[in-house]
Design a protein around this motif. Structure first.
Motif, short mmCIF file in Angstrom:
data_model
loop_
_atom_site.label_atom_id
_atom_site.label_comp_id
_atom_site.label_asym_id
_atom_site.label_seq_id
_atom_site.Cartn_x
_atom_site.Cartn_y
_atom_site.Cartn_z
N SER A 1 9.73 17.20 -0.21
CA SER A 1 11.07 17.65 -0.63
C SER A 1 12.10 16.52 -0.46
CB SER A 1 11.50 18.87 0.18
OG SER A 1 11.65 18.50 1.55
N TYR A 2 11.63 15.35 0.02
CA TYR A 2 12.56 14.25 0.32
C TYR A 2 13.17 13.68 -0.97
CZ TYR A 2 14.40 9.86 2.02
OH TYR A 2 15.26 8.82 2.31
N GLU A 3 14.46 13.47 -0.95
CA GLU A 3 15.15 12.80 -2.07
C GLU A 3 15.81 11.54 -1.53
OE1 GLU A 3 14.82 13.79 -5.05
OE2 GLU A 3 14.20 15.88 -4.82
N ILE A 4 15.72 10.46 -2.28
CA ILE A 4 16.39 9.21 -1.86
C ILE A 4 17.90 9.41 -2.01
CG2 ILE A 4 16.64 6.74 -2.31
CD1 ILE A 4 13.79 6.82 -3.52
N PRO A 5 18.68 9.14 -0.97
CA PRO A 5 20.13 9.31 -1.09
C PRO A 5 20.68 8.47 -2.25
CG PRO A 5 19.51 8.84 1.19
CD PRO A 5 18.29 8.63 0.36
N PRO A 6 21.57 9.04 -3.07
CA PRO A 6 22.06 8.33 -4.27
C PRO A 6 22.62 6.94 -3.96
CG PRO A 6 22.85 10.60 -4.24
CD PRO A 6 22.14 10.38 -2.95
N GLU A 7 23.26 6.78 -2.81
CA GLU A 7 23.87 5.48 -2.50
C GLU A 7 22.83 4.40 -2.18
OE1 GLU A 7 24.24 8.27 -0.82
OE2 GLU A 7 24.02 7.98 1.34
N ASP A 8 21.59 4.82 -1.88
CA ASP A 8 20.51 3.85 -1.59
C ASP A 8 19.57 3.66 -2.77
OD1 ASP A 8 21.44 3.78 0.99
OD2 ASP A 8 20.03 5.28 1.73
N LEU A 9 19.78 4.42 -3.83
CA LEU A 9 18.80 4.53 -4.92
C LEU A 9 18.97 3.44 -5.98
CD1 LEU A 9 16.63 6.58 -6.16
CD2 LEU A 9 18.53 7.44 -7.50
N LYS A 50 6.02 11.61 -5.28
CA LYS A 50 6.83 11.15 -4.16
C LYS A 50 5.92 10.39 -3.20
CE LYS A 50 10.50 14.40 -4.80
NZ LYS A 50 11.44 15.36 -4.21
N LEU A 51 6.13 9.11 -3.17
CA LEU A 51 5.25 8.21 -2.42
C LEU A 51 6.04 7.50 -1.35
CD1 LEU A 51 3.58 6.61 -5.59
CD2 LEU A 51 2.73 8.56 -4.29
N MET A 52 5.33 6.82 -0.46
CA MET A 52 6.01 5.98 0.53
C MET A 52 5.07 4.83 0.91
SD MET A 52 5.76 8.13 4.05
CE MET A 52 4.19 8.32 4.88
N THR A 53 5.67 3.79 1.44
CA THR A 53 4.89 2.64 1.90
C THR A 53 4.43 2.90 3.34
OG1 THR A 53 6.74 1.50 2.90
CG2 THR A 53 6.42 1.15 0.54
N ALA A 54 3.64 1.99 3.87
CA ALA A 54 3.19 2.11 5.26
C ALA A 54 4.37 2.08 6.22
CB ALA A 54 2.21 0.99 5.58
N ASP A 55 5.48 1.42 5.80
CA ASP A 55 6.69 1.40 6.63
C ASP A 55 7.60 2.61 6.36
OD1 ASP A 55 5.95 -0.99 7.73
OD2 ASP A 55 7.04 -2.22 6.27
N GLU A 56 7.07 3.57 5.59
CA GLU A 56 7.79 4.80 5.25
C GLU A 56 9.01 4.56 4.36
OE1 GLU A 56 8.40 7.46 8.55
OE2 GLU A 56 6.30 7.31 9.18
N GLU A 112 0.86 -1.19 0.00
CA GLU A 112 0.00 0.00 0.00
C GLU A 112 0.90 1.24 0.00
OE1 GLU A 112 -3.55 1.83 2.67
OE2 GLU A 112 -3.00 -0.27 3.01
N VAL A 113 0.63 2.17 -0.91
CA VAL A 113 1.45 3.38 -0.95
C VAL A 113 0.59 4.63 -0.75
CG1 VAL A 113 3.34 2.47 -2.35
CG2 VAL A 113 1.36 3.50 -3.48
N MET A 114 1.24 5.65 -0.23
CA MET A 114 0.56 6.94 -0.02
C MET A 114 1.56 8.04 -0.35
SD MET A 114 0.73 6.38 4.04
CE MET A 114 0.81 4.59 3.84
N GLU A 115 1.07 9.28 -0.39
CA GLU A 115 1.99 10.38 -0.67
C GLU A 115 3.00 10.50 0.48
OE1 GLU A 115 0.20 14.07 -1.83
OE2 GLU A 115 -1.17 13.02 -3.16
N HIS A 116 4.24 10.76 0.13
CA HIS A 116 5.27 10.93 1.16
C HIS A 116 4.96 12.18 1.98
CE1 HIS A 116 9.19 11.13 3.09
NE2 HIS A 116 9.43 9.91 2.63
N TYR A 117 5.16 12.07 3.29
CA TYR A 117 4.83 13.23 4.14
C TYR A 117 5.77 14.41 3.89
CZ TYR A 117 8.57 11.28 7.02
OH TYR A 117 9.78 10.78 7.43
N ASP A 118 6.95 14.13 3.32
CA ASP A 118 7.89 15.22 3.03
C ASP A 118 8.14 15.26 1.52
OD1 ASP A 118 9.95 16.97 2.76
OD2 ASP A 118 11.37 15.86 4.01
#
Lengths: 158, 123
Positions: free
Chosen positions: A34-42, A135-141, A26-32
């Motif tokens: 302006s959040y960017e995924i750090p390049p090393e984790d992307l 910019k979305l996120m899962t229930a586990d953020e 399940e996904v929802m809009e990210h609460y932030d």
């Protein structure tokens, strides 16, 4: 009769429906926003829209989230999964999201053509001005991002 | 008695996802067979008793449409029902598949309920 949705809703619905039905996420809009995924984790994949307009869709998420999804689909422990399985999941998700996005956006029965999804290599390419981001996120953020690139594609919003 | 289904898709991931949806659809399948393209699918149909086939359209080596054409020419397997799985919903390609004998289509992403509604009447 398919309800024609504005661009943003068309993608949000495509992503939610695909992730829920294919990987039970399940996904929802990210609460932030302006959040960017750090390049090393992307990790990311790209697909070209070829017809009736030209553009590109990119799907990006953290390596950690992709590993979790892959382990769930293949019923394996995270230590057992391969890079090829992870790439395949990311590309299939992108392909399905893009197909549903175009179906949501276009007139009834209007055909469209997608290119083949490709796993992104190296640094995430800079976005063109006017690109649209979801910019979305899962229930586990766990963050997950989708981008529509290319003026003709984004203009379908009008 | 349980049925046998063949899933044809070049993506190992999609085969796993379809396989899971089939198990959740509540249809009594004894065996779920897999093939990576149309050519492999013809070989599997030649060697096994299969009740229904779920096939992708866009595949390397032999596409879903080419598979349907080849299957229609083989009297031993031509009556096995095939349902197409596709991302694209263009009426043209689905109509073309139906003209080669496809019995229906499901669009990705699909739910177990949709699988049940589509495959149920064919079994």
């Amino acid at each position: 009769m398919i309800e024609h949705k504005p661009l943003y809703q068309a993608m949000k619905q495509a992503a939610s429906n695909t992730l829920e039905n294919m990987v039970f996420l399940e996904v929802m809009e990210h609460y932030d926003q302006s959040y960017e995924i750090p390049p090393e984790d992307l990790t990311w994949a790209s697909l070209l829209i070829q017809d009736p307009v030209q553009g590109e869709i990119r799907l990006a998420m953290t390596n950690e989230l992709l590993k979790k999804l892959t382990a769930a689909v293949f019923s394996l422990d995270e230590e057992e999964i391969t890079q090829a399985q992870m790439d395949d999941i990311l590309q299939e998700l992108l392909n399905t999201i893009a197909g549903l996005f175009m179906t949501n956006l276009l007139a009834d029965n209007q055909t469209f053509q997608l290119g083949l999804p490709e796993h992104g290599e190296g640094e995430f390419p800079e976005l063109e001005p006017g690109s649209v981001a979801w910019k979305l996120m899962t229930a586990d953020e766990d963050p997950l991002q989708i981008f529509a690139i290319g003026a003709p594609l984004v203009a379908l919003n009008d | 008695m349980g049925k046998t289904v063949l899933i044809v898709d070049d993506s190992n991931t999609m085969r796993k996802i379809v396989s899971r949806a089939l198990r959740q659809a509540g249809i009594d399948f004894d065996e779920i067979l897999e093939a990576g393209d149309g050519q492999e699918a013809l070989a599997v149909l030649g060697a096994n008793k299969v009740d229904v086939v779920l096939s992708d359209i866009n595949m390397p080596n032999m596409s879903g449409l080419e598979f349907l054409k080849a299957k229609a020419e083989d009297p031993a397997i031509k009556d096995i029902p095939v349902v197409m799985i596709s991302t694209e919903t263009g009426a043209d390609i689905i109509n073309e598949a139906k003209s080669y004998g496809a019995k229906g289509s499901v669009k990705k992403p699909f739910t177990p309920d949709l699988i049940n509604e589509t495959l149920g009447p064919l079994l």
